[in-house]
Design a protein around this motif. Sequence first.
Motif, PDB file in Angstrom:
ATOM      1  N   ALA A  18       1.317  -1.125   0.194  1.00  0.00           N
ATOM      2  CA  ALA A  18      -0.189  -0.021   0.126  1.00  0.00           C
ATOM      3  C   ALA A  18       1.036   1.264   0.071  1.00  0.00           C
ATOM      4  CB  ALA A  18      -1.368   0.354   1.313  1.00  0.00           C
ATOM      5  N   ARG A  19       1.647   1.074   1.170  1.00  0.00           N
ATOM      6  CA  ARG A  19       2.749   2.073   1.223  1.00  0.00           C
ATOM      7  C   ARG A  19       3.907   2.051  -0.377  1.00  0.00           C
ATOM      8  NH1 ARG A  19       1.754   4.810   5.054  1.00  0.00           N
ATOM      9  NH2 ARG A  19       1.291   4.108   7.052  1.00  0.00           N
ATOM     10  N   ALA A  20       4.237   1.779  -0.816  1.00  0.00           N
ATOM     11  CA  ALA A  20       4.851   1.496  -2.470  1.00  0.00           C
ATOM     12  C   ALA A  20       4.249   2.351  -2.794  1.00  0.00           C
ATOM     13  CB  ALA A  20       5.453   0.639  -2.490  1.00  0.00           C
ATOM     14  N   GLY A  24       3.592   6.314  -5.293  1.00  0.00           N
ATOM     15  CA  GLY A  24       4.557   5.970  -6.583  1.00  0.00           C
ATOM     16  C   GLY A  24       3.555   7.351  -7.906  1.00  0.00           C
ATOM     17  N   LEU A  25       2.408   7.655  -6.285  1.00  0.00           N
ATOM     18  CA  LEU A  25       1.374   8.483  -7.393  1.00  0.00           C
ATOM     19  C   LEU A  25       1.349   9.937  -6.971  1.00  0.00           C
ATOM     20  CD1 LEU A  25      -1.500   6.448  -6.445  1.00  0.00           C
ATOM     21  CD2 LEU A  25      -0.174   6.549  -8.525  1.00  0.00           C
ATOM     22  N   PRO A  26       1.053  10.952  -7.602  1.00  0.00           N
ATOM     23  CA  PRO A  26       1.291  12.439  -7.232  1.00  0.00           C
ATOM     24  C   PRO A  26       0.423  12.448  -5.874  1.00  0.00           C
ATOM     25  CG  PRO A  26       0.043  12.110  -9.344  1.00  0.00           C
ATOM     26  CD  PRO A  26       0.530  10.677  -9.216  1.00  0.00           C
ATOM     27  N   LEU A  27      -0.839  11.694  -6.120  1.00  0.00           N
ATOM     28  CA  LEU A  27      -1.018  12.476  -4.639  1.00  0.00           C
ATOM     29  C   LEU A  27      -2.570  11.289  -4.248  1.00  0.00           C
ATOM     30  CD1 LEU A  27      -1.679  15.354  -2.323  1.00  0.00           C
ATOM     31  CD2 LEU A  27      -4.163  15.284  -3.813  1.00  0.00           C
ATOM     32  N   ALA A  28      -1.463  10.938  -3.049  1.00  0.00           N
ATOM     33  CA  ALA A  28      -2.297   9.493  -2.305  1.00  0.00           C
ATOM     34  C   ALA A  28      -2.050   9.377  -0.686  1.00  0.00           C
ATOM     35  CB  ALA A  28      -1.375   8.497  -3.311  1.00  0.00           C
ATOM     36  N   ALA A  29      -2.988   8.340  -1.066  1.00  0.00           N
ATOM     37  CA  ALA A  29      -3.128   8.604   0.861  1.00  0.00           C
ATOM     38  C   ALA A  29      -3.242   6.701   1.470  1.00  0.00           C
ATOM     39  CB  ALA A  29      -4.234   9.271   2.078  1.00  0.00           C
ATOM     40  N   VAL A  30      -2.866   6.423   2.329  1.00  0.00           N
ATOM     41  CA  VAL A  30      -2.670   4.777   2.729  1.00  0.00           C
ATOM     42  C   VAL A  30      -3.489   4.870   4.234  1.00  0.00           C
ATOM     43  CG1 VAL A  30      -0.974   3.115   3.678  1.00  0.00           C
ATOM     44  CG2 VAL A  30      -0.670   4.044   1.175  1.00  0.00           C
ATOM     45  N   VAL A  31      -4.490   3.910   4.195  1.00  0.00           N
ATOM     46  CA  VAL A  31      -4.904   4.265   5.394  1.00  0.00           C
ATOM     47  C   VAL A  31      -4.935   2.593   5.754  1.00  0.00           C
ATOM     48  CG1 VAL A  31      -7.805   4.098   6.587  1.00  0.00           C
ATOM     49  CG2 VAL A  31      -7.703   5.773   5.154  1.00  0.00           C
ATOM     50  N   ASP A  32      -4.320   1.936   6.672  1.00  0.00           N
ATOM     51  CA  ASP A  32      -3.354   0.839   7.211  1.00  0.00           C
ATOM     52  C   ASP A  32      -4.655   1.016   9.011  1.00  0.00           C
ATOM     53  OD1 ASP A  32      -2.735  -0.821   8.753  1.00  0.00           O
ATOM     54  OD2 ASP A  32      -0.681  -0.451   8.104  1.00  0.00           O
ATOM     55  N   VAL A  33      -6.107   0.074   8.236  1.00  0.00           N
ATOM     56  CA  VAL A  33      -6.908  -0.325   9.350  1.00  0.00           C
ATOM     57  C   VAL A  33      -6.226  -0.775  11.263  1.00  0.00           C
ATOM     58  CG1 VAL A  33      -9.024  -1.058   9.687  1.00  0.00           C
ATOM     59  CG2 VAL A  33      -8.230  -0.687   7.834  1.00  0.00           C
ATOM     60  N   ASP A  34      -4.719  -1.258  11.043  1.00  0.00           N
ATOM     61  CA  ASP A  34      -4.110  -1.952  11.767  1.00  0.00           C
ATOM     62  C   ASP A  34      -3.575  -0.093  12.780  1.00  0.00           C
ATOM     63  OD1 ASP A  34      -4.873  -4.102  11.836  1.00  0.00           O
ATOM     64  OD2 ASP A  34      -2.330  -4.864  11.392  1.00  0.00           O
ATOM     65  N   ASP A  35      -3.682   0.304  12.155  1.00  0.00           N
ATOM     66  CA  ASP A  35      -2.681   1.548  12.380  1.00  0.00           C
ATOM     67  C   ASP A  35      -4.927   2.997  13.371  1.00  0.00           C
ATOM     68  OD1 ASP A  35      -0.580   1.256  12.546  1.00  0.00           O
ATOM     69  OD2 ASP A  35      -1.247   2.691  10.896  1.00  0.00           O
ATOM     70  N   ASP A 151       8.854 -10.554  -5.332  1.00  0.00           N
ATOM     71  CA  ASP A 151       9.735 -10.492  -4.456  1.00  0.00           C
ATOM     72  C   ASP A 151       9.051  -8.161  -4.603  1.00  0.00           C
ATOM     73  OD1 ASP A 151      10.240  -8.569  -6.935  1.00  0.00           O
ATOM     74  OD2 ASP A 151      12.413  -8.792  -6.731  1.00  0.00           O
ATOM     75  N   HIS A 152       9.301  -7.763  -3.548  1.00  0.00           N
ATOM     76  CA  HIS A 152       8.698  -6.600  -3.374  1.00  0.00           C
ATOM     77  C   HIS A 152       8.288  -5.870  -4.648  1.00  0.00           C
ATOM     78  CE1 HIS A 152       7.805  -3.204  -1.556  1.00  0.00           C
ATOM     79  NE2 HIS A 152       8.036  -2.409  -1.706  1.00  0.00           N
ATOM     80  N   ALA A 153       8.979  -5.538  -5.097  1.00  0.00           N
ATOM     81  CA  ALA A 153       9.017  -5.003  -6.706  1.00  0.00           C
ATOM     82  C   ALA A 153       8.389  -5.257  -7.506  1.00  0.00           C
ATOM     83  CB  ALA A 153      10.022  -4.366  -7.285  1.00  0.00           C
ATOM     84  N   ALA A 154       8.244  -7.057  -8.133  1.00  0.00           N
ATOM     85  CA  ALA A 154       6.877  -7.735  -8.070  1.00  0.00           C
ATOM     86  C   ALA A 154       5.933  -7.494  -8.131  1.00  0.00           C
ATOM     87  CB  ALA A 154       7.460  -8.949  -8.760  1.00  0.00           C
TER      88      ALA A 154
END
Length: 164
Positions: A18-20, A24-35, A151-154
Amino acid sequence: MRPLLLTGPPAAGKSTTARALAAGLPLAAVVDVDDIRQLVVSGHAAPWQGVAGADQQLIGVENAGDLARRFAAAGIDVVIADVLTPDTAARYRAGVPGVLIVHLQVSLTEARRRATRRPVHLTDDEFVLLHSSQPDDRALYDHVIDVDGLDHAAQVEAVRRVWS
């Protein structure tokens, strides 16, 4: 883009992916529900810990949905990371218009290998419980990506392809 919800068992790479993707986007947010769930400091209960845990899980889903809708309404792409149940999947579908649900499928062996590279937040029993309790009903998901051996990138690229 439509809101993206990444789900899967522990150590599938939901938060990392999600963070990666967002980075990579111009304007984006991550909502990690664990947080969101861990905002309850006193009396916190995990989703599998009885009525209090189930109630707190639903509060987390509702708050994640609220954030996702607000970000999307402001033109901010949003990625949600959460472990789903059939009930929470239905709540996300109802509460986050157009949500794309992608299940990151990982074997228990690979998940354990991945888990050795991150801080431990779950007991082994909880880890196995969450892994084994992933819904088998593929109808809950828009896409299922087998991430074993990626791997992470793939993994990020595989999700990016289905999201765009």
